[in-house]
Design a protein around this motif. Sequence first.
Motif, PDB file in Angstrom:
ATOM      1  N   GLY A  25      52.442 -49.425  28.630  1.00 32.32           N
ATOM      2  CA  GLY A  25      51.610 -49.311  27.663  1.00 32.32           C
ATOM      3  C   GLY A  25      51.254 -50.729  26.782  1.00 32.32           C
ATOM      4  O   GLY A  25      52.356 -51.350  27.452  1.00 32.32           O
ATOM      5  N   LYS A 210      51.263 -39.789  26.088  1.00 33.21           N
ATOM      6  CA  LYS A 210      49.678 -40.191  26.213  1.00 33.21           C
ATOM      7  C   LYS A 210      50.145 -41.142  24.974  1.00 33.21           C
ATOM      8  O   LYS A 210      48.829 -42.427  25.219  1.00 33.21           O
ATOM      9  CB  LYS A 210      48.639 -38.726  25.441  1.00 33.21           C
ATOM     10  N   GLU A 213      50.944 -44.394  26.680  1.00 27.50           N
ATOM     11  CA  GLU A 213      49.059 -44.499  27.616  1.00 27.50           C
ATOM     12  C   GLU A 213      48.675 -45.333  27.375  1.00 27.50           C
ATOM     13  O   GLU A 213      47.619 -45.926  28.086  1.00 27.50           O
ATOM     14  CB  GLU A 213      49.269 -43.588  28.280  1.00 27.50           C
ATOM     15  N   ASN A 214      47.504 -45.144  25.935  1.00 27.53           N
ATOM     16  CA  ASN A 214      46.579 -45.451  25.082  1.00 27.53           C
ATOM     17  C   ASN A 214      47.395 -46.691  24.673  1.00 27.53           C
ATOM     18  O   ASN A 214      46.022 -46.452  23.723  1.00 27.53           O
ATOM     19  CB  ASN A 214      46.159 -43.973  24.744  1.00 27.53           C
TER      20      ASN A 214
END
Length: 234
Positions: A25, A210, A213-214
């Motif tokens: 990320g 998540k 990742e974002n």
Amino acid sequence: MREPLNYFFEKYGINLQEIKQIICGQKYVAVLLKNGHIGVCATLGHYVDVAIQDLRFPDLDNVQHRIVLNAYFNARFNYQNHYDNTSDIFDKIDFEKYHKIVMIGFFKSLAEKFEREKIALTIFDKAVEDEKLAPMSKQLEEIATADAVILSSTTIFNHTFSELIKATKEKCDTYTLGPSTIMHPEMFQYKNIKLLFGSVFDSNDINTLKIIENGGGTKQFLPFMYKVFLKPKS
């Protein structure tokens, strides 16, 4: 001693077969092992794009590889310890007993706690601009006279850890801090390291993965993180 990532890689190696996924990320890298354990490491603005096969021959001079290796060792080691309870560093340590405290890496919420309690704190961070920070040119000089140092564990991947702990005077209580902390008992072999403050996550925690990742960071995955500490075996 060799700096931590070299030390752990030479002693324990890396088992690519146990890695399920590497998530790169903007603010963090996460390594998910097949057993569900998660390790993270901050990127401090470094672009990271590393696949599992890229680590067949890790380059310990490559900052992208160092960040992923740091996260891997967190996933591998941080779950091997028994933690009595979760604890924030400010609740665990009586900082009022120290005469001079230096913080390496600007932990803003922690610095605000020092400010509220009117405990003096000298802060250094080369990646951040803030009026509360001291000039980087004074860093080694200030560390040399401190009797307590709060040391961001990102210093391990960015190659400054060894220089900084070497600069501490004898009998300086040094505490490593942050989700990037490698929670391994052999970290206490390094000069003046008194306690390790790091983190673990629930197995296969999809929320944290998540968020990373974002492009999210500590603030976003804090609700899913357990703050833990490790002390030397008596």
